[in-house]
Design an enzyme around this catalytic site. Structure first.
Site, mmCIF file in Angstrom:
data_model
loop_
_atom_site.group_PDB
_atom_site.id
_atom_site.type_symbol
_atom_site.label_atom_id
_atom_site.label_comp_id
_atom_site.label_asym_id
_atom_site.label_seq_id
_atom_site.Cartn_x
_atom_site.Cartn_y
_atom_site.Cartn_z
ATOM 1 N N ARG A 209 0.841 -1.200 0.000
ATOM 2 C CA ARG A 209 0.000 0.000 0.000
ATOM 3 C C ARG A 209 0.874 1.247 0.000
ATOM 4 N NH1 ARG A 209 -4.719 -1.781 4.381
ATOM 5 N NH2 ARG A 209 -5.330 -3.680 3.257
ATOM 6 N N SER B 173 -9.936 -6.352 10.472
ATOM 7 C CA SER B 173 -11.184 -5.720 10.081
ATOM 8 C C SER B 173 -11.997 -6.744 9.295
ATOM 9 C CB SER B 173 -10.910 -4.485 9.218
ATOM 10 O OG SER B 173 -12.094 -3.758 8.961
ATOM 11 N N ARG C 70 2.556 1.051 10.196
ATOM 12 C CA ARG C 70 2.017 1.471 8.894
ATOM 13 C C ARG C 70 3.117 1.355 7.852
ATOM 14 N NH1 ARG C 70 -2.763 4.095 8.188
ATOM 15 N NH2 ARG C 70 -2.849 4.596 10.401
ATOM 16 N N GLU D 237 -5.932 -1.237 15.654
ATOM 17 C CA GLU D 237 -6.597 -2.216 14.787
ATOM 18 C C GLU D 237 -5.621 -3.295 14.331
ATOM 19 O OE1 GLU D 237 -7.936 -2.705 10.214
ATOM 20 O OE2 GLU D 237 -7.899 -0.667 10.998
ATOM 21 N N ARG E 146 1.192 -6.557 12.536
ATOM 22 C CA ARG E 146 0.612 -5.974 13.747
ATOM 23 C C ARG E 146 0.492 -7.018 14.856
ATOM 24 N NH1 ARG E 146 -3.304 -0.839 12.578
ATOM 25 N NH2 ARG E 146 -1.862 0.214 11.152
#
Length: 426
Positions: A264, A354, A279, A351, A393
């Site tokens: 990403r 999801s 991130r 988070e 994560r």
């Protein structure tokens, strides 16, 4: 993607649902575009009918010796033919304009999704475990402090190789990341009934359109010189396995999982989470995708959430589940749960998974359908996707929650078989 007929029949509900997401009412614009398309199609149909009638009249005029009338009809047919040819191109433009407008509209939220604008309006659903207590008196360290001190996380070398938002993992920390990924994919395939898939990491633009990343989120993607895109999540190839297919109802639910790297650009996140691994441009994730019938999709969402939660339960990580408000949901989602792991180094929840149900939103974009048992009519399937979970994560959560006062990391019991029995890193 939506059915314009449904929007016409439910324009008020459509606008109200989009307003819940903070999106401007759109039904009037879409209906206007569809009106223009319909009116033009009507003109084309009338022209084709007149051309057919005039062609027959030419024969009658010639048979009666009325050459003057025949020539006028021939000229008229030529004009109509030219109009139809140009009109067909105009029809394609009108159809494209409607499809482009509809492609940029997010999914409508489910009726039980809470109202709200951003993450501050998300609603607590349930939790697991308690925040850990430590035997040492100093404040818990963040993952990058622990990782760098152990020589297992090298951000400086990664920056030299690739720039910011990358990391080089080494030694037992690298092995711990690999163990986490293997543990997750083994759990979901052996215990949760998902079929493992190893998909391409490069896709063309069609699958990205199908799952909703294109055209709206072009800047978030990494694009190669060959025109391929690097997948932002394995949701893209996994969901598109059924693109253009007609499934039998007995094939559903279809459940697939993949452990892949994801890429990403993190467009718009400048200045956010610049330290550590939270991130990254490149990260590993175990992705879950389900395809179901419409009447089972909400039930499947709860099942998928439970599968993702099991990962953290087995790891012994304290977490909470939040129901996302309408304003915080992803583009293609109708309802979303976020699992947020407790990170003692940051003293906050972040988070880690999801899970979303998309209804038939993606299926319409992909033209993915099924044949209900005993029915001649085809229906669009419902699709779901979720992280089961983000490996990087999860590594952060394990490192921070299992840290010791001497800077070492205790390996969770469930991962020790994947670490050749190693109990402590450091």
């Amino acid at each position: 993607m939506f059915d314009i007929k449904w929007i016409r029949d439910n324009s008020e509900a459509f606008d109200k649902a989009l307003a819940k997401r903070g999106y401007d009412a759109s039904s009037a614009k879409l209906i206007s575009l569809d009106d223009a398309r319909r009116a033009h199609i009507t003109k084309l149909q009338e022209a084709q009918e007149r051309r057919n009638a005039a062609s027959k009249e030419i024969g009658k005029a010639k048979a009666s010796g009325d050459n003057e009338s025949a020539q006028k009809l021939i000229d008229e047919v030529a004009e109509i033919k030219s109009f139809i040819q140009n009109g067909e191109e105009e029809e394609r433009k009108l159809v494209a304009a409607l499809e482009e407008a509809m492609a940029g509209i997010p999914n409508v939220p489910h009726e039980d999704v809470p109202e709200g604008e951003d993450e501050n309006d998300n609603v607590f659903f349930r939790g697991f475990g308690e925040k850990p207590t430590f035997s040492f008196n100093t404040a818990p360290k963040e993952h990058y402090e622990l990782g760098e001190d152990l020589g297992g996380m090298d951000f400086a070398t990664a920056a030299k190789l690739s720039g910011s938002r990358f990391v080089v993992l080494k030694g037992q920390i690298a092995r711990l990341e690999r163990a986490l990924g293997q543990f997750m994919i083994d759990l979901h395939t052996a215990e949760h009934g998902y079929t493992e898939v190893s998909p391409p990491l490069l896709v063309n633009e069609t699958p990205l359109f199908g799952t909703g990343q294109l055209p709206k989120f072009e800047e978030d993607q990494f694009k190669t010189t060959t025109g391929h895109y690097m997948i932002p999540t394995a949701e893209v190839p996994l969901t598109n396995l059924i693109a253009g297919e007609i499934l039998g109802e007995d094939e559903l639910p279809l459940r697939v999982a993949a452990l892949t790297y994801c890429f990403r650009s993190e467009a718009g996140s400048a200045g956010r989470d610049t330290r550590g691994m939270l991130r990254q441009h490149q990260f590993e994730k175990c992705e879950l995708v389900s395809v179901t019938t419409p009447d089972k999709s909400l039930e499947e969402l709860e099942r998928m959430l439970d599968c993702a939660e099991t990962v953290l339960k087995k790891l012994g990580i304290h977490y909470r589940v939040m129901t996302l408000c309408a304003g915080d949901m992803g583009f293609g989602a109708r309802k979303t749960y976020d699992i947020e792991a407790w990170l003692p180094g940051q003293d906050t929840y972040r988070e880690i998974s999801s899970c979303s149900v998309c209804g038939d939103f993606q299926a319409r974009r992909m033209n993915a359908r099924y044949r209900p048992e005993g029915s001649k009519q085809l229906s669009h399937v419902h699709t779901l996707n979720g992280s089961g979970v983000a490996v990087g994560r999860a590594l952060i959560a394990v490192v921070e929650n299992y840290q010791n006062g001497d800077g070492s990391i205790t390996v969770p019991d469930v991962l020790r078989p994947y670490m050749n029995g190693l109990e402590t890193i450091g």
